[in-house]
Scaffold this motif. Structure first.
Motif, PDB file in Angstrom:
ATOM      1  N   ALA A  82       0.823  -1.222   0.000  1.00  0.00           N
ATOM      2  CA  ALA A  82       0.000   0.000   0.000  1.00  0.00           C
ATOM      3  C   ALA A  82       0.854   1.267   0.000  1.00  0.00           C
ATOM      4  O   ALA A  82       0.621   2.196   0.787  1.00  0.00           O
ATOM      5  CB  ALA A  82      -0.962  -0.010   1.189  1.00  0.00           C
ATOM      6  N   PHE A  83       1.843   1.323  -0.884  1.00  0.00           N
ATOM      7  CA  PHE A  83       2.654   2.526  -0.999  1.00  0.00           C
ATOM      8  C   PHE A  83       1.803   3.673  -1.542  1.00  0.00           C
ATOM      9  O   PHE A  83       0.947   3.484  -2.406  1.00  0.00           O
ATOM     10  CB  PHE A  83       3.836   2.292  -1.942  1.00  0.00           C
ATOM     11  CG  PHE A  83       4.950   1.472  -1.336  1.00  0.00           C
ATOM     12  CD1 PHE A  83       4.967   1.141   0.006  1.00  0.00           C
ATOM     13  CD2 PHE A  83       6.000   1.033  -2.132  1.00  0.00           C
ATOM     14  CE1 PHE A  83       5.997   0.390   0.557  1.00  0.00           C
ATOM     15  CE2 PHE A  83       7.042   0.287  -1.590  1.00  0.00           C
ATOM     16  CZ  PHE A  83       7.036  -0.039  -0.250  1.00  0.00           C
ATOM     17  N   GLU A  84       2.070   4.856  -1.022  1.00  0.00           N
ATOM     18  CA  GLU A  84       1.357   6.054  -1.467  1.00  0.00           C
ATOM     19  C   GLU A  84       1.690   6.347  -2.929  1.00  0.00           C
ATOM     20  O   GLU A  84       2.837   6.216  -3.362  1.00  0.00           O
ATOM     21  CB  GLU A  84       1.763   7.243  -0.588  1.00  0.00           C
ATOM     22  CG  GLU A  84       1.118   8.553  -0.952  1.00  0.00           C
ATOM     23  CD  GLU A  84      -0.375   8.584  -0.679  1.00  0.00           C
ATOM     24  OE1 GLU A  84      -1.060   9.396  -1.321  1.00  0.00           O
ATOM     25  OE2 GLU A  84      -0.843   7.797   0.180  1.00  0.00           O
ATOM     26  N   LYS A  85       0.680   6.747  -3.704  1.00  0.00           N
ATOM     27  CA  LYS A  85       0.866   7.095  -5.110  1.00  0.00           C
ATOM     28  C   LYS A  85       0.741   8.605  -5.284  1.00  0.00           C
ATOM     29  O   LYS A  85      -0.103   9.230  -4.634  1.00  0.00           O
ATOM     30  CB  LYS A  85      -0.187   6.385  -5.971  1.00  0.00           C
ATOM     31  CG  LYS A  85      -0.199   4.876  -5.867  1.00  0.00           C
ATOM     32  CD  LYS A  85       1.053   4.263  -6.433  1.00  0.00           C
ATOM     33  CE  LYS A  85       0.947   2.734  -6.453  1.00  0.00           C
ATOM     34  NZ  LYS A  85       2.177   2.114  -7.010  1.00  0.00           N
ATOM     35  N   PRO A  86       1.542   9.224  -6.155  1.00  0.00           N
ATOM     36  CA  PRO A  86       2.542   8.623  -7.042  1.00  0.00           C
ATOM     37  C   PRO A  86       3.900   8.384  -6.385  1.00  0.00           C
ATOM     38  O   PRO A  86       4.746   7.696  -6.943  1.00  0.00           O
ATOM     39  CB  PRO A  86       2.672   9.662  -8.153  1.00  0.00           C
ATOM     40  CG  PRO A  86       2.443  10.959  -7.457  1.00  0.00           C
ATOM     41  CD  PRO A  86       1.367  10.670  -6.427  1.00  0.00           C
TER      42      PRO A  86
END
Length: 251
Positions: free
Chosen positions: A33-37
């Protein structure tokens, strides 16, 4: 961009560039669940691993990273493992991977490592240091282009657009169009986004500074030590290289 995939053991004047990146990055970033972008902690973890590489391998003179990849520049005079390509590559990739796992909790203290990360790598050799500069410039240009597009794409998705709709809206747009979209629709001034996102990360050693230490018997000894630094600079122009000529000297 011309690359030279020649065994670095055969030509001592060649500079080796080792490029390392995460395999199956989209899956790995989605699972965690890495933050995008841009996930700031994920980028800082990569930067910390790169800094450890320079601390562990003295023959690496410079590194440049963006997203899930890092490029390491080895000095042309290195005799590490007698310049055997397979050994240098395998040791570099395995050390970086191990460091990534060990440092995970430093940057994600409340997030478990759910899947084993694994990196792949390749060696590209360049006969002149100017070509290494060209390679690094190309990587930084690519960083800006990808980040500008991804910032627009994910802001559109977060605003309710589907990924397909976001792709269609951005198709054929120029840089100025993307800047205008970000400002008009989301109030984002692209120029004010963190340099780490726009320019990537540079890792190098500061110029050695002399200091005096005392031996066990109290005699003064002069020592020189270089500190590994992580920064976010324009490396396309001459300013950084002119201010740090010891990092990567021109031919």
């Amino acid at each position: 961009m011309i690359s030279y995939r020649i065994s670095i053991g055969l030509f001592c004047e060649l500079m080796a560039v080792i490029s390392i990146d995460v395999s199956c990055w989209f899956r790995f970033s989605a699972i965690h669940a890495f933050e995008k972008p841009n996930d700031e902690n994920a980028l800082k973890l990569m930067n910390s691993c790169a800094a450890s590489m320079l601390e562990h391998f003295p023959d690496i003179v410079f590194a440049y990273g963006v997203s899930d990849e890092y490029s390491f520049i080895w000095k042309d005079t290195t005799q590490f493992y007698q310049r055997r390509e397979s050994k240098i590559l395998s040791v570099s990739v395995s050390y970086f991977t191990s460091t990534y796992v060990m440092k995970w909790k430093d940057f994600f203290p409340h997030k478990d490592l759910l899947e084993t990360p694994y990196f792949d790598g390749r060696i590209i050799c360049y006969p002149r240091k100017k070509l290494v500069r060209d390679y690094l410039s190309w990587r930084q240009v690519d960083c800006h282009i990808n980040n500008q597009y991804n910032t627009c794409f994910w802001m559109l998705v977060k605003s309710g657009k589907t990924e397909k709709e976001a792709q269609e809206l951005l198709k054929g747009t120029l840089a100025k169009d993307k800047n205008e979209l970000l400002f008009q629709q989301f109030g984002i001034n692209y120029d004010k986004l963190p340099d780490m996102f726009k320019k990537g990360s540079c890792v190098y050693r500061e110029s050695a500074k002399e200091r005096i230490e005392l031996t066990e018997v109290g005699n003064p000894v002069r020592k020189r030590r270089q500190r590994v630094v992580v920064g976010h600079f324009d490396i396309i122009g001459h300013k950084f290289w002119d201010e740090h000529p010891y990092v990567l000297k021109e031919d």
